[in-house]
Motif scaffolding. Structure first.
Motif, PDB file in Angstrom:
ATOM      1  N   LEU A   1      -4.937  -1.106  -3.123  1.00  0.00           N
ATOM      2  CA  LEU A   1      -4.577  -0.548  -1.823  1.00  0.00           C
ATOM      3  C   LEU A   1      -3.575  -1.439  -1.099  1.00  0.00           C
ATOM      4  CD1 LEU A   1      -5.008   1.491   0.475  1.00  0.00           C
ATOM      5  CD2 LEU A   1      -6.967   0.107   1.229  1.00  0.00           C
ATOM      6  N   GLN A   2      -3.826  -2.758  -1.119  1.00  0.00           N
ATOM      7  CA  GLN A   2      -2.927  -3.701  -0.454  1.00  0.00           C
ATOM      8  C   GLN A   2      -1.538  -3.689  -1.090  1.00  0.00           C
ATOM      9  OE1 GLN A   2      -3.569  -5.261   2.379  1.00  0.00           O
ATOM     10  NE2 GLN A   2      -5.603  -4.305   2.357  1.00  0.00           N
ATOM     11  N   TYR A   3      -1.482  -3.617  -2.408  1.00  0.00           N
ATOM     12  CA  TYR A   3      -0.187  -3.554  -3.093  1.00  0.00           C
ATOM     13  C   TYR A   3       0.573  -2.284  -2.709  1.00  0.00           C
ATOM     14  CZ  TYR A   3      -0.049  -7.618  -6.188  1.00  0.00           C
ATOM     15  OH  TYR A   3       0.061  -8.891  -6.677  1.00  0.00           O
ATOM     16  N   ASN A   4      -0.143  -1.178  -2.591  1.00  0.00           N
ATOM     17  CA  ASN A   4       0.506   0.080  -2.188  1.00  0.00           C
ATOM     18  C   ASN A   4       1.042  -0.019  -0.759  1.00  0.00           C
ATOM     19  OD1 ASN A   4       0.130   1.496  -4.612  1.00  0.00           O
ATOM     20  ND2 ASN A   4      -1.969   2.070  -4.042  1.00  0.00           N
ATOM     21  N   ILE A   5       0.280  -0.665   0.125  1.00  0.00           N
ATOM     22  CA  ILE A   5       0.729  -0.862   1.517  1.00  0.00           C
ATOM     23  C   ILE A   5       1.968  -1.749   1.546  1.00  0.00           C
ATOM     24  CG2 ILE A   5       0.115  -1.918   3.731  1.00  0.00           C
ATOM     25  CD1 ILE A   5      -2.785  -1.038   3.206  1.00  0.00           C
ATOM     26  N   VAL A   6       1.951  -2.829   0.740  1.00  0.00           N
ATOM     27  CA  VAL A   6       3.113  -3.730   0.667  1.00  0.00           C
ATOM     28  C   VAL A   6       4.345  -2.980   0.196  1.00  0.00           C
ATOM     29  CG1 VAL A   6       4.085  -5.693  -0.595  1.00  0.00           C
ATOM     30  CG2 VAL A   6       1.789  -5.855   0.365  1.00  0.00           C
ATOM     31  N   ASN A   7       4.192  -2.106  -0.801  1.00  0.00           N
ATOM     32  CA  ASN A   7       5.331  -1.347  -1.314  1.00  0.00           C
ATOM     33  C   ASN A   7       5.886  -0.383  -0.270  1.00  0.00           C
ATOM     34  OD1 ASN A   7       6.143  -1.625  -4.352  1.00  0.00           O
ATOM     35  ND2 ASN A   7       3.940  -1.969  -4.305  1.00  0.00           N
ATOM     36  N   LYS A   8       5.006   0.219   0.538  1.00  0.00           N
ATOM     37  CA  LYS A   8       5.479   1.100   1.615  1.00  0.00           C
ATOM     38  C   LYS A   8       6.251   0.310   2.670  1.00  0.00           C
ATOM     39  CE  LYS A   8       1.943   4.677   1.137  1.00  0.00           C
ATOM     40  NZ  LYS A   8       0.789   5.380   1.763  1.00  0.00           N
ATOM     41  N   LYS A   9       5.764  -0.886   2.986  1.00  0.00           N
ATOM     42  CA  LYS A   9       6.469  -1.737   3.948  1.00  0.00           C
ATOM     43  C   LYS A   9       7.821  -2.173   3.394  1.00  0.00           C
ATOM     44  CE  LYS A   9       2.469  -3.563   6.453  1.00  0.00           C
ATOM     45  NZ  LYS A   9       1.689  -4.765   6.833  1.00  0.00           N
ATOM     46  N   MET A  10       7.867  -2.441   2.084  1.00  0.00           N
ATOM     47  CA  MET A  10       9.140  -2.820   1.472  1.00  0.00           C
ATOM     48  C   MET A  10      10.136  -1.666   1.495  1.00  0.00           C
ATOM     49  SD  MET A  10       8.561  -5.517  -1.638  1.00  0.00           S
ATOM     50  CE  MET A  10       7.328  -4.605  -2.527  1.00  0.00           C
ATOM     51  N   ASP A  11       9.625  -0.430   1.402  1.00  0.00           N
ATOM     52  CA  ASP A  11      10.507   0.741   1.537  1.00  0.00           C
ATOM     53  C   ASP A  11      11.203   0.719   2.895  1.00  0.00           C
ATOM     54  OD1 ASP A  11       9.890   1.737  -0.962  1.00  0.00           O
ATOM     55  OD2 ASP A  11       8.284   3.045  -0.235  1.00  0.00           O
ATOM     56  N   GLN A  12      10.430   0.439   3.940  1.00  0.00           N
ATOM     57  CA  GLN A  12      10.987   0.382   5.295  1.00  0.00           C
ATOM     58  C   GLN A  12      11.993  -0.765   5.427  1.00  0.00           C
ATOM     59  OE1 GLN A  12       7.436   0.009   7.669  1.00  0.00           O
ATOM     60  NE2 GLN A  12       6.924   2.173   7.517  1.00  0.00           N
ATOM     61  N   ILE A  13      11.624  -1.936   4.865  1.00  0.00           N
ATOM     62  CA  ILE A  13      12.519  -3.098   4.944  1.00  0.00           C
ATOM     63  C   ILE A  13      13.826  -2.828   4.204  1.00  0.00           C
ATOM     64  CG2 ILE A  13      12.794  -5.521   4.288  1.00  0.00           C
ATOM     65  CD1 ILE A  13       9.756  -5.820   4.646  1.00  0.00           C
ATOM     66  N   GLU A  14      13.730  -2.186   3.045  1.00  0.00           N
ATOM     67  CA  GLU A  14      14.927  -1.875   2.265  1.00  0.00           C
ATOM     68  C   GLU A  14      15.857  -0.947   3.033  1.00  0.00           C
ATOM     69  OE1 GLU A  14      13.222  -0.345  -1.285  1.00  0.00           O
ATOM     70  OE2 GLU A  14      13.199  -2.283  -2.320  1.00  0.00           O
ATOM     71  N   ASN A  15      15.288   0.027   3.752  1.00  0.00           N
ATOM     72  CA  ASN A  15      16.108   0.951   4.549  1.00  0.00           C
ATOM     73  C   ASN A  15      16.810   0.218   5.685  1.00  0.00           C
ATOM     74  OD1 ASN A  15      15.398   3.178   3.004  1.00  0.00           O
ATOM     75  ND2 ASN A  15      13.606   3.666   4.256  1.00  0.00           N
ATOM     76  N   VAL A  16      16.069  -0.661   6.377  1.00  0.00           N
ATOM     77  CA  VAL A  16      16.672  -1.433   7.476  1.00  0.00           C
ATOM     78  C   VAL A  16      17.761  -2.358   6.946  1.00  0.00           C
ATOM     79  CG1 VAL A  16      16.223  -3.174   9.239  1.00  0.00           C
ATOM     80  CG2 VAL A  16      14.597  -1.304   8.901  1.00  0.00           C
ATOM     81  N   LEU A  17      17.460  -3.044   5.837  1.00  0.00           N
ATOM     82  CA  LEU A  17      18.425  -3.986   5.258  1.00  0.00           C
ATOM     83  C   LEU A  17      19.679  -3.254   4.780  1.00  0.00           C
ATOM     84  CD1 LEU A  17      19.036  -6.895   4.479  1.00  0.00           C
ATOM     85  CD2 LEU A  17      17.853  -6.509   2.321  1.00  0.00           C
ATOM     86  N   ALA A  18      19.496  -2.064   4.186  1.00  0.00           N
ATOM     87  CA  ALA A  18      20.650  -1.284   3.735  1.00  0.00           C
ATOM     88  C   ALA A  18      21.543  -0.909   4.914  1.00  0.00           C
ATOM     89  CB  ALA A  18      20.177  -0.024   3.009  1.00  0.00           C
ATOM     90  N   ASN A  19      20.920  -0.606   6.065  1.00  0.00           N
ATOM     91  CA  ASN A  19      21.691  -0.270   7.263  1.00  0.00           C
ATOM     92  C   ASN A  19      22.464  -1.479   7.777  1.00  0.00           C
ATOM     93  OD1 ASN A  19      21.536  -0.151  10.572  1.00  0.00           O
ATOM     94  ND2 ASN A  19      21.973   1.844   9.667  1.00  0.00           N
TER      95      ASN A  19
END
Length: 325
Positions: free
Chosen positions: A70-88
């Motif tokens: 569960l924690q790994y899945n939460i981390v991956n969702k947070k990384m999705d958000q970080i990747e979007n912000v970083l791409a911007n």
């Protein structure tokens, strides 16, 4: 010692010893073995087809594993958000900041370099959740590298911005005499009639006619390179080195308000209008040098003139009249 068993024979009215036959013993033994095998098989089938009985420790480890997933899945969702912000941020860095400061964008290969070749996650293989753990670590490493690259890029942008700010402050950008103090723009840059010889001569600056004692302003940040009268024709004059190849000259001054080596800011009063040197009447002769070549000052008044005022100055500066020096 084995027990001896007897039976009562009614015909002879006596007890006789029971004699066991060897074949019967073997049959009984065989039946016993077959029964035990069958019972074991039945128990194995039951064990396989019923839920495994877990110990408290195994149940705790199972819960811990589920929580880890569960924690790994939460981390991956947070990384999705970080990747979007970083791409911007990366997009703005390449297409706005670096474009504005005339710097080359950072290639995508450089932002994600260093993740090919050897398998850096080999030690994570062979486990039940190896794929999840490996992919999460790989994404984390890529994000870390991208953040480092972007951080260095923003440091570079900050330096470029500081240099740009200094450049914009240094470039001569205002009129050296305020409009309200001007009588007129006597002459512009180009071929003009010499006031003394009446022969056409190239005029390398602009003449601003104003009363004697009118304040003269530094047109950009810089350092006073000269404040003397040892240059033929200019009389009392000031030269300001603005850096970046720019120098401004203010001639025919009545007196100085600065000294050689002094640092000045755009808008500082550096002297006063006069008629010293080769001059026909009180005025300021103003020149701009770029890499030691004299250029037309008309292009450097954007800092304090409106478009309408600039159009009027442009018209007056283009008139082929007589210069005042």
């Amino acid at each position: 010692m084995s027990k001896v068993k007897y039976y009562y024979d009614s015909d002879t009215l006596s007890y006789k010893k029971i004699e066991h036959k060897s074949g019967r013993k073997f049959g009984i033994a065989l039946i016993g073995v077959a029964g035990a095998f069958l019972a074991g098989f039945i128990l194995l089938v039951i064990y396989i087809n019923i839920p495994q009985i877990e110990t408290p420790k195994e149940m705790a480890l199972k819960r811990e594993l589920q929580n880890m997933q569960l924690q790994y899945n939460i981390v991956n969702k947070k990384m999705d958000q970080i990747e979007n912000v970083l791409a911007n941020v990366e997009d703005r860095d390449n297409n706005i900041y670096r474009l504005y400061f005339e710097s080359n964008p950072i290639p995508e290969e450089q932002r994600k370099a260093g993740f090919g070749g050897i398998n850096r996650y080999k030690n994570l293989e062979g486990y039940e959740n190896s794929k999840l753990i490996t992919e999460t670590n790989r994404r984390m490493d890529i994000l870390s590298k991208q953040i480092v690259v972007q951080s260095k890029s923003l440091d570079e942008i900050a330096v470029l911005a500081e240099e740009k700010e200094k450049l914009l402050a240094a470039i001569p950008a205002i009129q050296p005499v305020k409009n309200e103090n001007l009588k007129r723009i006597a002459s512009g840059y180009g071929w003009r009639s010499d006031p003394f010889t009446k022969v056409k001569k190239f005029h390398y600056g602009m003449d601003f006619s104003a009363p004697r004692g009118t304040p003269v302003y530094a047109t950009g940040d810089g350092r006073v390179e000269r404040a003397d009268n040892r240059s033929t024709g200019y009389g009392n004059h000031i030269r300001i080195d603005h850096g970046y190849g720019y120098t401004s000259l203010y001639g025919h001054l009545f007196k100085y308000n600065v000294r050689q080596g002094q640092k000045v800011k755009r808008g500082d009063v550096i002297g006063f209008v006069g008629s010293t040197g080769r001059s026909e009447a009180p005025h300021l002769h103003y020149e701009i040098f770029m890499n030691e070549d004299r250029i037309n000052p008309i292009n450097f008044y954007y800092g304090n003139l409106s478009p309408e005022e600039f159009d009027q100055v442009l018209i007056k500066a283009q008139q082929e009249n007589q210069s005042l020096d």
